[in-house]
Design an enzyme around this catalytic site. Sequence first.
Site, PDB file in Angstrom:
ATOM      1  N   HIS A 196      36.041   7.662  52.568  1.00 48.45           N
ATOM      2  CA  HIS A 196      36.457   7.214  51.124  1.00 48.45           C
ATOM      3  C   HIS A 196      37.633   7.152  51.251  1.00 48.45           C
ATOM      4  O   HIS A 196      38.370   6.265  50.240  1.00 48.45           O
ATOM      5  CB  HIS A 196      36.210   8.406  50.219  1.00 48.45           C
ATOM      6  CG  HIS A 196      34.758   8.870  50.205  1.00 48.45           C
ATOM      7  ND1 HIS A 196      34.148  10.012  50.129  1.00 48.45           N
ATOM      8  CD2 HIS A 196      33.579   7.676  50.013  1.00 48.45           C
ATOM      9  CE1 HIS A 196      32.698   9.904  49.788  1.00 48.45           C
ATOM     10  NE2 HIS A 196      32.531   8.534  49.962  1.00 48.45           N
TER      11      HIS A 196
ATOM     12  N   CYS B 223      22.648  12.159  43.790  1.00 51.14           N
ATOM     13  CA  CYS B 223      23.248  10.999  44.818  1.00 51.14           C
ATOM     14  C   CYS B 223      24.086  11.606  46.071  1.00 51.14           C
ATOM     15  O   CYS B 223      24.560  12.613  45.834  1.00 51.14           O
ATOM     16  CB  CYS B 223      24.014   9.847  44.267  1.00 51.14           C
ATOM     17  SG  CYS B 223      25.585  10.385  43.278  1.00 51.14           S
TER      18      CYS B 223
ATOM     19  N   GLU C 159      20.877  20.053  44.966  1.00 44.44           N
ATOM     20  CA  GLU C 159      21.500  19.850  43.567  1.00 44.44           C
ATOM     21  C   GLU C 159      20.812  20.519  42.322  1.00 44.44           C
ATOM     22  O   GLU C 159      21.162  21.171  41.427  1.00 44.44           O
ATOM     23  CB  GLU C 159      21.869  18.640  43.465  1.00 44.44           C
ATOM     24  CG  GLU C 159      23.011  18.076  44.470  1.00 44.44           C
ATOM     25  CD  GLU C 159      23.717  16.514  43.827  1.00 44.44           C
ATOM     26  OE1 GLU C 159      23.481  16.390  42.876  1.00 44.44           O
ATOM     27  OE2 GLU C 159      24.371  16.100  44.748  1.00 44.44           O
TER      28      GLU C 159
ATOM     29  N   GLU D  88      29.956   1.576  49.210  1.00 39.11           N
ATOM     30  CA  GLU D  88      28.511   2.027  49.504  1.00 39.11           C
ATOM     31  C   GLU D  88      27.361   1.011  49.497  1.00 39.11           C
ATOM     32  O   GLU D  88      27.516   0.068  48.587  1.00 39.11           O
ATOM     33  CB  GLU D  88      28.292   3.181  48.661  1.00 39.11           C
ATOM     34  CG  GLU D  88      28.979   4.356  48.890  1.00 39.11           C
ATOM     35  CD  GLU D  88      28.562   5.759  47.952  1.00 39.11           C
ATOM     36  OE1 GLU D  88      29.071   6.720  48.573  1.00 39.11           O
ATOM     37  OE2 GLU D  88      27.871   5.519  47.019  1.00 39.11           O
TER      38      GLU D  88
END
Length: 176
Positions: A25, A66, A86, A113
């Site tokens: 990232h 995600c 999650e 991505e």
Amino acid sequence: MEEENVILVNEADEPIGLMPKMEAHEKALLHRAFSVFVMNDKGETMLQQRAKDKYHSPLLWTNTCCSHQRNGESNIEAGKRRLMEEMGFSTELKELFSFIYKAPFDNGLTEHEYDHVMIGSFNSAPNINPKEVADWKWMHPEDIKKDISKNPDHYTAWFKIIFERFYEHLMKNIPS
């Protein structure tokens, strides 16, 4: 806890290596990811509000879940794993489409991505993980689209990009 690796890919989604998530990232390198949209029988989409302690985009609304595939994990396996981690439930998932996007953040990180977008069906309340999710709600796609136009700063950068394509897919595939 050891930092999770992401799968670096080329523009054909072919793996070219592994890298720690934060480094990928920071360097804005293309890596494999997935986005799950869960819908109920009323045609509503389950949204989650990211936990306040997330390292980026805290308390913003986004799709059901995600994340990133692990090495050797299929897109569907990854989606089911993260949905359980999650949101605390499992459902069958189907891959709809994939595409490449790039979304820079104020903190210097960038999501670049190759995103695999999946859909599933569920009609109950999730059992959210408070370390990942602050809140959740059901919304009709038309209402999400309107609210993103009215309140774009309430949503994650990637969700605004992905939702546009998801919405187009839904509109093209509604039986007449």
